[in-house]
Design a protein around this motif. Structure first.
Motif, PDB file in Angstrom:
ATOM      1  N   MET B   1       0.925  -1.170  -0.058  1.00 44.10           N
ATOM      2  CA  MET B   1      -0.103   0.107  -0.022  1.00 44.10           C
ATOM      3  C   MET B   1       0.839   1.307   0.043  1.00 44.10           C
ATOM      4  SD  MET B   1      -3.661   0.540   2.012  1.00 44.10           S
ATOM      5  CE  MET B   1      -2.968   0.130   3.820  1.00 44.10           C
ATOM      6  N   ASN B   2       0.569   2.138  -0.726  1.00 51.30           N
ATOM      7  CA  ASN B   2       1.410   3.399  -1.227  1.00 51.30           C
ATOM      8  C   ASN B   2       0.688   4.250   0.037  1.00 51.30           C
ATOM      9  OD1 ASN B   2       2.538   5.721  -1.995  1.00 51.30           O
ATOM     10  ND2 ASN B   2       2.343   5.107  -4.061  1.00 51.30           N
ATOM     11  N   LYS B   3       1.720   4.710   0.806  1.00 52.19           N
ATOM     12  CA  LYS B   3       1.333   5.610   1.962  1.00 52.19           C
ATOM     13  C   LYS B   3       0.892   7.048   1.413  1.00 52.19           C
ATOM     14  CE  LYS B   3       2.781   3.908   6.445  1.00 52.19           C
ATOM     15  NZ  LYS B   3       3.618   4.074   7.508  1.00 52.19           N
ATOM     16  N   LYS B   4       1.784   7.671   0.385  1.00 52.92           N
ATOM     17  CA  LYS B   4       1.474   8.744   0.023  1.00 52.92           C
ATOM     18  C   LYS B   4       0.116   9.016  -0.754  1.00 52.92           C
ATOM     19  CE  LYS B   4       5.553  11.555  -1.765  1.00 52.92           C
ATOM     20  NZ  LYS B   4       6.448  11.882  -3.026  1.00 52.92           N
ATOM     21  N   THR B   5      -0.277   8.200  -1.545  1.00 54.09           N
ATOM     22  CA  THR B   5      -1.735   8.171  -2.129  1.00 54.09           C
ATOM     23  C   THR B   5      -2.480   7.723  -1.167  1.00 54.09           C
ATOM     24  OG1 THR B   5      -0.472   6.744  -3.646  1.00 54.09           O
ATOM     25  CG2 THR B   5      -2.697   7.161  -4.202  1.00 54.09           C
ATOM     26  N   LEU B   6      -2.359   7.148   0.038  1.00 57.79           N
ATOM     27  CA  LEU B   6      -3.104   6.866   0.864  1.00 57.79           C
ATOM     28  C   LEU B   6      -3.617   8.275   1.779  1.00 57.79           C
ATOM     29  CD1 LEU B   6      -3.993   4.045   1.369  1.00 57.79           C
ATOM     30  CD2 LEU B   6      -2.721   3.947   3.371  1.00 57.79           C
ATOM     31  N   TYR B   7      -2.627   8.979   2.089  1.00 60.51           N
ATOM     32  CA  TYR B   7      -2.676  10.379   2.648  1.00 60.51           C
ATOM     33  C   TYR B   7      -3.376  11.263   2.020  1.00 60.51           C
ATOM     34  CZ  TYR B   7      -0.844   8.114   6.722  1.00 60.51           C
ATOM     35  OH  TYR B   7      -0.438   7.350   7.974  1.00 60.51           O
ATOM     36  N   ASN B   9      -5.455  10.627  -0.404  1.00 60.75           N
ATOM     37  CA  ASN B   9      -6.912  10.601  -0.451  1.00 60.75           C
ATOM     38  C   ASN B   9      -7.511  10.762   0.696  1.00 60.75           C
ATOM     39  OD1 ASN B   9      -6.637   9.472  -2.886  1.00 60.75           O
ATOM     40  ND2 ASN B   9      -6.610   7.515  -2.461  1.00 60.75           N
ATOM     41  N   ILE B  10      -6.911  10.673   1.920  1.00 60.81           N
ATOM     42  CA  ILE B  10      -7.855  10.962   3.342  1.00 60.81           C
ATOM     43  C   ILE B  10      -7.828  12.444   3.208  1.00 60.81           C
ATOM     44  CG2 ILE B  10      -7.188  11.219   5.819  1.00 60.81           C
ATOM     45  CD1 ILE B  10      -5.870   8.462   5.646  1.00 60.81           C
ATOM     46  N   LYS B  11      -6.647  13.159   2.772  1.00 61.34           N
ATOM     47  CA  LYS B  11      -6.841  14.655   2.730  1.00 61.34           C
ATOM     48  C   LYS B  11      -8.101  15.031   1.949  1.00 61.34           C
ATOM     49  CE  LYS B  11      -2.664  17.325   3.464  1.00 61.34           C
ATOM     50  NZ  LYS B  11      -1.424  17.973   2.765  1.00 61.34           N
ATOM     51  N   PRO B  55      -9.401  -7.260  -2.418  1.00 62.41           N
ATOM     52  CA  PRO B  55      -8.464  -6.400  -2.721  1.00 62.41           C
ATOM     53  C   PRO B  55      -8.942  -4.878  -2.881  1.00 62.41           C
ATOM     54  CG  PRO B  55      -9.061  -7.700  -4.634  1.00 62.41           C
ATOM     55  CD  PRO B  55      -9.702  -8.234  -3.690  1.00 62.41           C
ATOM     56  N   ILE B  56      -9.094  -4.271  -1.527  1.00 61.88           N
ATOM     57  CA  ILE B  56      -9.762  -3.159  -1.439  1.00 61.88           C
ATOM     58  C   ILE B  56      -8.448  -2.005  -1.944  1.00 61.88           C
ATOM     59  CG2 ILE B  56     -10.436  -1.401   0.234  1.00 61.88           C
ATOM     60  CD1 ILE B  56     -12.563  -3.284  -0.925  1.00 61.88           C
ATOM     61  N   SER B  57      -7.452  -2.359  -1.604  1.00 63.45           N
ATOM     62  CA  SER B  57      -6.169  -1.528  -1.769  1.00 63.45           C
ATOM     63  C   SER B  57      -6.053  -0.983  -3.028  1.00 63.45           C
ATOM     64  CB  SER B  57      -4.978  -2.158  -1.229  1.00 63.45           C
ATOM     65  OG  SER B  57      -4.796  -3.259  -1.860  1.00 63.45           O
ATOM     66  N   LYS B  58      -6.467  -2.109  -4.080  1.00 59.08           N
ATOM     67  CA  LYS B  58      -6.462  -1.672  -5.530  1.00 59.08           C
ATOM     68  C   LYS B  58      -7.137  -0.319  -5.669  1.00 59.08           C
ATOM     69  CE  LYS B  58      -7.957  -4.390  -9.000  1.00 59.08           C
ATOM     70  NZ  LYS B  58      -8.496  -5.706  -9.644  1.00 59.08           N
ATOM     71  N   ILE B  59      -8.588  -0.441  -4.991  1.00 59.29           N
ATOM     72  CA  ILE B  59      -9.210   0.830  -5.107  1.00 59.29           C
ATOM     73  C   ILE B  59      -8.877   1.981  -4.624  1.00 59.29           C
ATOM     74  CG2 ILE B  59     -11.798   1.411  -5.301  1.00 59.29           C
ATOM     75  CD1 ILE B  59     -12.428  -1.379  -4.715  1.00 59.29           C
ATOM     76  N   ILE B  60      -8.437   1.759  -3.303  1.00 55.59           N
ATOM     77  CA  ILE B  60      -8.303   2.776  -2.338  1.00 55.59           C
ATOM     78  C   ILE B  60      -7.022   3.764  -2.888  1.00 55.59           C
ATOM     79  CG2 ILE B  60      -7.323   3.339  -0.007  1.00 55.59           C
ATOM     80  CD1 ILE B  60     -10.286   2.989  -0.162  1.00 55.59           C
ATOM     81  N   ASN B  61      -5.840   2.864  -3.473  1.00 50.73           N
ATOM     82  CA  ASN B  61      -4.917   3.751  -3.815  1.00 50.73           C
ATOM     83  C   ASN B  61      -4.783   4.492  -5.094  1.00 50.73           C
ATOM     84  OD1 ASN B  61      -3.313   2.652  -1.858  1.00 50.73           O
ATOM     85  ND2 ASN B  61      -2.677   0.751  -2.793  1.00 50.73           N
ATOM     86  N   ASN B  62      -5.963   4.275  -5.650  1.00 49.79           N
ATOM     87  CA  ASN B  62      -6.112   4.880  -7.116  1.00 49.79           C
ATOM     88  C   ASN B  62      -6.616   6.531  -6.688  1.00 49.79           C
ATOM     89  OD1 ASN B  62      -5.954   2.921  -8.506  1.00 49.79           O
ATOM     90  ND2 ASN B  62      -7.927   2.541  -8.901  1.00 49.79           N
ATOM     91  N   ASP B  63      -5.926   7.462  -7.616  1.00 43.41           N
ATOM     92  CA  ASP B  63      -6.263   8.956  -7.412  1.00 43.41           C
ATOM     93  C   ASP B  63      -7.659   9.041  -7.817  1.00 43.41           C
ATOM     94  OD1 ASP B  63      -4.410  11.840  -8.717  1.00 43.41           O
ATOM     95  OD2 ASP B  63      -5.458  11.218  -6.791  1.00 43.41           O
ATOM     96  N   PHE B  64      -8.706   8.704  -6.826  1.00 42.79           N
ATOM     97  CA  PHE B  64      -9.821   8.982  -7.450  1.00 42.79           C
ATOM     98  C   PHE B  64     -10.475  10.410  -7.149  1.00 42.79           C
ATOM     99  CE2 PHE B  64     -11.358   8.843  -2.791  1.00 42.79           C
ATOM    100  CZ  PHE B  64     -10.536   7.884  -2.451  1.00 42.79           C
TER     101      PHE B  64
END
Lengths: 282, 436
Positions: B1-7, B9-11, B55-64
Motif C-alpha cells: 500500500m502506497n502511503k503517499k496516495t493513501l494520505y 486520499n484522506i486529505k 483487494p480493496i487496496s487496489k481501489i483505495i490507492n487510485n487517485d479517485f
C-alpha cells in the motif's frame, strides 16, 4: 476331402497343405466381403493408473450378432465396455479398435455416439436439473448434426418420442423428471433402454444390465431390448450371470478372465458356467 | 500500500467533509459522529476479517475523484430507452446517485418517493426510529464514509395496507466518462404494515469505466409486510462496488431477497438481516457467475433476535479463468430466539485451475431449542455426468453448459419475474459461450 487322399510322399503332403491354406484364405476373404464386420478389437491392452486391466483382447463382431461377455469380478468386463465408449481415464497402450473400419481410438465419446455406439451404464449417474426430454432431444439432434442429416423439429421429435414410448412401454411421467434423479434401479435401467430406442444405435453395449433387477423387471427389460434388435445392429451383453441370457439369446459367449478372453463358444458355454462356475476354465 | 496516495486520499475526504460541514444539514449530528469514527479507523485496517481477502487496496490507492457535485445528469433519449427493462413497472431513475424525476415513470399514489433530505421533513419519526440505526458504521470504514458524506439519496415509502402488483425498478445509473470516480449512494425504504411489493435494484455502469461505488441501502419491513427484493448486477463492467444492504424485519414479515453478480471488477455484497420479532420468514438467494479477473465477496449476516423465525440462505457460484470469490455466512441466534429454524448452503463449481473460492459458514447459537444447519461445497464439473452426456452424442462444451445450467437452475427458477429471468439468462449464456 483331403483326408481321403493318400499322400505318396511329403512333397505331395506339403503341396496339399499349401493348397488348403490358400483355399481357406480365399474363403475367408470372400467371407469378409459378404459379412459386415462391425467391430474388430485386436490385441487391446489397457491401463488404469498404473495397473494393467486388459492384457490383449481380441474380439470380432458382425452386424446382427449378439455376443455375451462373462467373467468373474475384476476380470475387465466393465473396463472393456468403458473403453469402447471412450472413457478417458483408461490408457490404451497397445492394440486397435475398429468400428466399421474406422479407428475408434481416435474418436471422442460424442463422436462414437455419432458413429452408433451406445453404452447402457451399470450405474447411470444422476444429473438433477436436466430434464430427460430436453437431454434426449439435444442428444438426437447433435448426433444428426454429426451424421450431417436434418435435425428434428419440435413436432417431429414429439411424435418420434411417442412411438418409442409405446414400443418399450415406459411411463411417460418418468420422462418429465430430471435425469435419473431419485430413480430406482429398475427405473434407471428403463431410462437407459428408452435412450437406446430413441438413439437407434448400431452397437449396443449392455453393462451388467441385469444387476439389481428382479425377475419381472429383467423379463421386461429383455422384452424391450429384443424389440429393438434387428439384423443391422449388434449387442454386447456384459454379465456375471446366465439369467439375462435366458431371455436374450446370444450367438456367441466369451469368457473373460484376468484381462483376456480365454474361451469362446455358443450359448451352451453360458449354461456350463452357470452349473460349474468359472474355476474350471482357469 | 502506497502511503503517499493513501494520505492524499484522506486529505481529499477531509476536504469533502469541510464542504458539507453545514450545521443546517438535517443529518449534521449523524455525519459528524460517523466522520469522527472514520478518522479513528484511520485507514482501512487490512487485517480486518471482513476485508482480508478482498483487494480493496487496489481501489483505495487510485487517485479517485469525488462525485459530489453531480455532473452528467443528462442522458440522451436513446441511451435511456435502452436501459429501461421492458415490463409494466414503476421505474425510478437515479443518475450518479441523484433521483431524476424527468426520466422516472411512477404511477401509484400509495408510493412516496423523493430524495432523502426532502423526505426527512415529512417523516421525522421514521428517520428517528430507523435511519442509520442498524448500520454498524462504527466498525466499517466504508459505512462510516458513506454515512458522513452521502448526498441526495433516495427515500421510498409504501403506505400501510397496500398491495402493489407492479414492481418498483430502481435504476442506479453511473454516468462517468472518466475513470476513478468515487460515487456513494444512500437508499432508505419503508414497507408499510400489511403491505406487499417487489423492488428491483438494477445497477448500470453506462460508460463502463473503472469507477467505485459505495452504496448503503436500508430497508425496513413493518409488521405483516411482504417484500421481494432483487439486486441485478450484470451491467456493471469494470465497476468496483462495496454494497451494504441492511434489512430490518418486524413481526410476521416475509422477505425474499435475490442477489445476482455476473459482472464487475471487485464486488463486495454485504447483506445484513435483523429478525427483530417473532414469526419472521426470510429467504436469501445468491448467484455469482464470474470469469477473467473478477472478484466477488459475499457476506451475509442473519440475526435471529426473537423466537419462532425461519431463515434460509442458498448461494451458488460458478468461477472461471482467474476469478476469485468469497462466501462468509454468519448466523446469530440470540438467547431469546427459541425455536429458530435457520438453514444455509453455499455451493460452488470451479472451472479452471487458477480460480478459487473461500467459503466460511459461521454459526453463533445462544438459545438452546433451535434447528440450524449449514453446508458448503466446492467442486469441479462432475466427470461422470460429463461422460454420460458425451456418450449420448452431446459434445463437450454443450455438455458442460448443460451441467452448469442445471446447477444454477435451483436459484434461477425461484425468480418470479420473467423479464428478469431472461435478462440474467442472456448474460449467463454469453458467459458460457466464452468458456471454450
Amino acid at each position: 476331402m483331403y483326408k481321403f487322399i493318400k499322400f505318396n510322399n511329403y512333397i505331395e503332403k506339403l503341396f496339399f497343405f499349401i493348397l488348403k491354406n490358400e483355399y481357406f484364405k480365399l474363403k475367408k476373404i470372400k467371407y469378409n466381403k459378404i459379412k459386415n464386420f462391425m467391430l474388430k478389437i485386436k490385441n487391446l491392452e489397457v491401463f488404469i493408473d498404473k495397473k494393467k486391466i486388459l492384457k490383449g483382447i481380441n474380439l470380432e463382431i458382425l452386424s446382427g450378432e449378439i455376443h455375451a461377455i462373462m467373467g468373474p469380478n475384476g476380470s475387465g468386463k466393465s473396463t472393456l465396455a468403458s473403453v469402447l465408449a471412450g472413457k478417458e481415464i483408461y490408457k490404451i497402450t497397445n492394440g486397435s479398435i475398429n468400428f466399421f473400419k474406422k479407428d475408434l481410438i481416435e474418436l471422442s465419446p460424442e463422436e462414437r455416439a455419432g458413429e452408433g455406439i451406445f453404452l447402457a451404464f451399470q450405474y447411470p449417474v444422476e444429473i438433477p436439473g436436466v430434464s430427460i426430454v430436453n437431454f434426449i432431444k439435444t442428444a438426437i439432434n447433435q448426433i444428426r448434426i454429426y451424421k450431417e442429416i436434418d435435425t428434428l423439429d419440435a413436432v417431429s421429435f414429439i411424435s418420434y418420442m411417442n412411438e418409442k414410448i409405446k414400443l418399450i412401454n415406459i411411463d411417460k411421467n418418468l420422462l418429465n423428471r430430471s435425469l435419473n434423479e431419485g430413480f430406482s434401479g429398475g427405473e434407471k435401467k428403463k431410462n437407459e433402454i428408452f435412450q437406446m430406442a430413441m438413439l437407434d444405435p448400431k452397437l449396443i453395449i449392455l453393462d451388467e444390465t441385469d444387476s439389481g433387477l428382479d425377475v419381472d423387471s429383467l423379463k421386461e427389460a429383455a422384452k424391450s431390448i429384443n424389440k429393438l434388435k434387428n439384423k443391422n445392429n449388434s449387442i454386447i451383453i456384459i454379465t456375471h450371470y446366465q439369467r439375462l441370457l435366458n431371455y436374450i439369446t446370444p450367438d456367441f459367449v466369451h469368457i473373460i478372465y484376468n484381462g483376456k478372453i480365454i474361451k469362446s463358444g455358443d450359448k451352451n458355454l453360458a449354461i456350463k458356467i452357470e452349473k460349474k462356475g468359472y474355476n474350471w476354465i482357469k | 500500500m502506497n502511503k503517499k496516495t493513501l494520505y492524499k486520499n484522506i486529505k481529499k475526504i477531509n476536504k469533502q467533509f469541510d464542504i458539507i460541514l453545514n450545521k443546517k444539514d438535517n443529518f449534521f449530528k449523524l455525519r459528524k459522529k460517523s466522520f469522527n469514527i472514520f478518522n479513528k479507523i484511520k485507514f482501512l485496517n487490512l487485517k480486518n476479517e471482513n476485508y482480508k481477502y478482498t483487494p480493496i487496496s487496489k481501489i483505495i490507492n487510485n487517485d479517485f475523484k469525488f462525485n459530489r457535485i453531480n455532473k452528467k445528469l443528462k442522458l440522451n433519449d436513446n441511451k435511456i430507452k435502452n436501459i429501461y427493462i421492458n415490463i409494466h413497472a414503476n421505474h425510478i431513475i437515479l443518475i450518479n446517485g441523484k433521483f431524476i424525476k424527468k426520466y422516472s415513470k411512477i404511477n401509484n399514489n400509495k408510493l412516496y418517493i423523493s430524495n432523502i433530505d426532502k423526505a426527512y421533513k415529512l417523516n421525522k419519526k421514521l428517520f428517528k426510529n430507523y435511519f442509520s440505526k442498524y448500520v454498524n458504521y462504527s466498525s466499517d470504514f466504508f459505512l462510516a464514509l458513506n454515512t458522513s458524506l452521502f448526498k441526495d439519496g433516495i427515500f421510498i415509502k409504501l403506505k400501510d395496507n397496500v398491495i402493489i402488483k407492479k414492481p418498483i425498478i430502481i435504476y442506479y445509473i453511473l454516468n462517468n466518462k472518466n475513470k476513478d470516480i468515487l460515487n456513494y449512494i444512500r437508499t432508505f425504504i419503508i414497507i408499510g404494515e400489511n403491505s406487499q411489493i417487489t423492488i428491483i435494484d438494477y445497477l448500470y455502469n453506462i460508460e463502463k469505466k473503472e469507477n467505485f461505488l459505495n452504496i448503503i441501502s436500508e430497508i425496513i419491513l413493518l409488521k405483516n409486510s411482504n417484500l421481494n427484493y432483487y439486486k441485478i448486477q450484470n451491467k456493471i463492467n469494470n465497476l468496483n462496488k462495496i454494497g451494504y444492504t441492511q434489512f430490518y424485519q418486524s413481526k410476521n414479515s416475509q422477505l425474499n431477497t435475490y442477489i445476482f453478480t455476473l459482472n464487475g471488477n471487485v464486488i463486495k455484497n454485504n447483506i445484513n438481516i435483523k429478525l427483530d420479532a417473532e414469526n419472521c420468514k426470510t429467504n436469501i438467494y445468491g448467484l455469482y457467475v464470474i470469469n477473467s479477473n473478477q472478484h466477488v465477496d459475499n457476506q451475509t449476516v442473519v440475526d435471529h433476535i426473537k423466537p419462532n423465525s425461519i431463515s434460509r440462505e442458498y448461494y451458488k457460484g460458478i468461477l472461471n479463468d482467474q476469478s476469485t470469490g468469497i462466501f462468509n455466512g454468519k448466523i446469530y441466534v440470540r438467547n431469546d430466539a427459541q425455536n429458530t429454524n435457520a438453514f444455509q448452503s453455499n455451493k460452488n463449481i470451479i472451472l479452471s485451475e487458477k480460480s478459487n473460492i473461500k467459503t466460511k459458514p459461521q454459526l453463533e447459537i445462544l438459545a438452546n431449542d433451535v434447528k440450524c444447519s449449514h453446508g458448503a461445497t466446492i467442486g469441479q464439473i462432475d466427470k461422470n455426468q460429463l461422460f454420460y452426456l458425451r456418450s449420448r452424442g452431446i459434445d463437450r462444451s454443450k455438455a458442460i453448459s448443460m451441467i452448469i445450467k442445471a446447477f444454477i437452475k435451483e436459484i434461477i427458477e425461484k425468480i418470479n419475474i420473467k423479464s428478469i429471468k431472461n435478462i440474467l439468462n442472456i448474460t449467463i449464456n454469453d458467459k458460457l459461450k466464452k468458456i471454450f
